[in-house]
Design a protein around this motif. Structure first.
Motif, mmCIF file in Angstrom:
data_model
loop_
_atom_site.group_PDB
_atom_site.id
_atom_site.type_symbol
_atom_site.label_atom_id
_atom_site.label_comp_id
_atom_site.label_asym_id
_atom_site.label_seq_id
_atom_site.Cartn_x
_atom_site.Cartn_y
_atom_site.Cartn_z
ATOM 1 N N PHE A 104 0.885 -1.313 0.077
ATOM 2 C CA PHE A 104 0.047 -0.155 0.016
ATOM 3 C C PHE A 104 0.779 1.079 -0.033
ATOM 4 C CE2 PHE A 104 -2.400 3.054 2.255
ATOM 5 C CZ PHE A 104 -3.434 3.306 1.364
ATOM 6 N N CYS A 105 1.875 1.116 0.924
ATOM 7 C CA CYS A 105 2.810 2.331 0.872
ATOM 8 C C CYS A 105 3.570 2.621 -0.474
ATOM 9 C CB CYS A 105 3.856 2.273 2.040
ATOM 10 S SG CYS A 105 3.163 2.283 3.715
ATOM 11 N N ILE A 106 3.987 1.405 -1.136
ATOM 12 C CA ILE A 106 4.721 1.465 -2.367
ATOM 13 C C ILE A 106 3.539 2.383 -3.389
ATOM 14 C CG2 ILE A 106 5.536 0.140 -4.471
ATOM 15 C CD1 ILE A 106 6.713 -1.808 -2.238
ATOM 16 N N ILE A 107 2.459 1.506 -3.342
ATOM 17 C CA ILE A 107 1.365 2.252 -4.547
ATOM 18 C C ILE A 107 1.147 3.585 -4.145
ATOM 19 C CG2 ILE A 107 -1.070 1.976 -5.253
ATOM 20 C CD1 ILE A 107 -0.842 -0.774 -4.537
ATOM 21 N N LEU A 108 1.016 4.147 -2.933
ATOM 22 C CA LEU A 108 0.610 5.432 -2.504
ATOM 23 C C LEU A 108 1.994 6.409 -3.094
ATOM 24 C CD1 LEU A 108 -0.904 7.738 -1.161
ATOM 25 C CD2 LEU A 108 0.125 6.924 0.813
ATOM 26 N N SER A 109 3.169 5.872 -2.810
ATOM 27 C CA SER A 109 4.248 6.458 -3.316
ATOM 28 C C SER A 109 4.493 6.800 -4.721
ATOM 29 C CB SER A 109 5.715 5.955 -2.618
ATOM 30 O OG SER A 109 5.613 5.839 -1.313
ATOM 31 N N LEU A 110 4.315 5.659 -5.427
ATOM 32 C CA LEU A 110 4.196 5.941 -7.014
ATOM 33 C C LEU A 110 3.051 6.629 -7.509
ATOM 34 C CD1 LEU A 110 5.097 1.945 -7.878
ATOM 35 C CD2 LEU A 110 6.506 3.935 -8.035
ATOM 36 N N THR A 111 1.829 6.733 -6.626
ATOM 37 C CA THR A 111 0.878 7.603 -7.328
ATOM 38 C C THR A 111 1.242 9.107 -6.976
ATOM 39 O OG1 THR A 111 -0.906 5.784 -6.448
ATOM 40 C CG2 THR A 111 -1.616 8.296 -6.949
ATOM 41 N N LEU A 112 1.976 9.400 -6.004
ATOM 42 C CA LEU A 112 2.261 10.692 -5.651
ATOM 43 C C LEU A 112 3.425 10.960 -6.781
ATOM 44 C CD1 LEU A 112 2.756 10.709 -1.764
ATOM 45 C CD2 LEU A 112 1.141 11.992 -3.396
ATOM 46 N N VAL A 113 4.437 10.091 -7.167
ATOM 47 C CA VAL A 113 5.334 10.405 -8.246
ATOM 48 C C VAL A 113 4.718 10.583 -9.394
ATOM 49 C CG1 VAL A 113 7.461 9.411 -9.527
ATOM 50 C CG2 VAL A 113 7.255 8.990 -6.853
ATOM 51 N N VAL A 114 3.699 9.791 -10.087
ATOM 52 C CA VAL A 114 3.213 10.298 -11.072
ATOM 53 C C VAL A 114 2.361 11.721 -11.066
ATOM 54 C CG1 VAL A 114 1.074 9.355 -12.402
ATOM 55 C CG2 VAL A 114 2.891 7.737 -11.671
ATOM 56 N N ALA A 115 1.832 11.717 -10.065
ATOM 57 C CA ALA A 115 1.081 13.254 -9.794
ATOM 58 C C ALA A 115 2.068 14.305 -10.087
ATOM 59 C CB ALA A 115 0.605 13.258 -8.527
ATOM 60 N N LEU A 117 5.212 14.201 -11.634
ATOM 61 C CA LEU A 117 5.530 14.280 -12.958
ATOM 62 C C LEU A 117 4.707 14.645 -13.956
ATOM 63 C CD1 LEU A 117 7.306 10.525 -13.254
ATOM 64 C CD2 LEU A 117 8.373 12.813 -13.167
ATOM 65 N N LEU A 118 3.313 14.659 -13.780
ATOM 66 C CA LEU A 118 2.197 15.004 -14.583
ATOM 67 C C LEU A 118 2.321 16.680 -14.285
ATOM 68 C CD1 LEU A 118 -1.012 12.862 -14.381
ATOM 69 C CD2 LEU A 118 -0.218 14.254 -16.223
ATOM 70 N N ILE A 119 2.382 17.143 -13.155
ATOM 71 C CA ILE A 119 2.479 18.303 -12.912
ATOM 72 C C ILE A 119 3.708 19.203 -13.736
ATOM 73 C CG2 ILE A 119 2.934 20.196 -11.116
ATOM 74 C CD1 ILE A 119 1.260 18.450 -9.232
ATOM 75 N N LEU A 120 4.897 18.499 -13.742
ATOM 76 C CA LEU A 120 5.821 18.913 -14.239
ATOM 77 C C LEU A 120 5.752 18.910 -15.854
ATOM 78 C CD1 LEU A 120 8.771 17.115 -12.373
ATOM 79 C CD2 LEU A 120 8.081 19.785 -12.374
ATOM 80 N N VAL A 121 5.088 18.031 -16.323
ATOM 81 C CA VAL A 121 5.137 17.934 -17.853
ATOM 82 C C VAL A 121 3.996 18.717 -18.227
ATOM 83 C CG1 VAL A 121 3.748 16.476 -19.575
ATOM 84 C CG2 VAL A 121 5.470 15.459 -18.009
ATOM 85 N N ILE A 122 2.936 19.363 -17.463
ATOM 86 C CA ILE A 122 2.056 20.223 -17.808
ATOM 87 C C ILE A 122 2.635 21.673 -17.717
ATOM 88 C CG2 ILE A 122 -0.196 21.346 -17.058
ATOM 89 C CD1 ILE A 122 -1.029 18.660 -16.161
ATOM 90 N N TYR A 123 3.434 21.981 -16.494
ATOM 91 C CA TYR A 123 3.981 23.378 -16.710
ATOM 92 C C TYR A 123 5.210 23.642 -17.453
ATOM 93 C CZ TYR A 123 0.321 24.264 -13.109
ATOM 94 O OH TYR A 123 -0.719 24.610 -12.439
ATOM 95 N N THR A 124 5.882 22.627 -18.070
ATOM 96 C CA THR A 124 7.235 22.832 -18.814
ATOM 97 C C THR A 124 6.975 22.369 -20.165
ATOM 98 O OG1 THR A 124 7.772 20.598 -18.363
ATOM 99 C CG2 THR A 124 8.493 22.137 -16.884
#
Length: 124
Positions: A104-115, A117-124
């Motif tokens: 569960f902690c791994i899934i939560l961490s990966l979800t945060l990393v994806v979020a 990365l999505l924010i960095l892709v949108i703003y760059t």
């Protein structure tokens, strides 16, 4: 009554019938006046008792209404508690099925990393 008897006896012995009549009339008048004052006091007391009765009736109605509202709140709280218990149980079961807390902690961490990365892709 004894005082009236003494007064009557005194004036009767003096043979002063006119004074006796005046005294008796005065005593009767004072007695009637006292009864009138007592009647007025009782009337005021009766009005006060009636107002207190009306107030107690109003208070009783308000308490009944508030008890009804409290019962409704208690029922809603019981339902919310039951729902929360059910959701907590389901969440525990889901965590166990997913491999426990570690997965569960791994899934939560990966979800945060994806979020992120999505924010960095949108703003760059």
């Amino acid at each position: 009554d004894k005082i009236v008897f003494v007064i009557i006896k005194y004036f009767y012995s003096c043979r002063n019938k006119i004074s006796l009549c005046r005294i008796i009339c005065h005593i009767v008048y004072n007695h009637q006046e006292q009864i009138y004052r007592q009647d007025q006091g009782l009337s005021v007391l009766a009005q006060s008792a009636q107002r207190l009765g009306q107030m107690s009736h109003t208070i009783t109605e308000e308490l009944d209404y508030q008890n009804h509202v409290l019962d409704d709140i208690e029922n809603d709280l019981d339902n919310a508690t039951d729902n929360l218990d059910m959701i907590t149980r389901r969440t525990r079961d889901m965590i166990k099925k997913a491999g426990g807390k570690q997965n569960f902690c791994i899934i939560l961490s990966l979800t945060l990393v994806v979020a992120v990365l999505l924010i960095l892709v949108i703003y760059t």
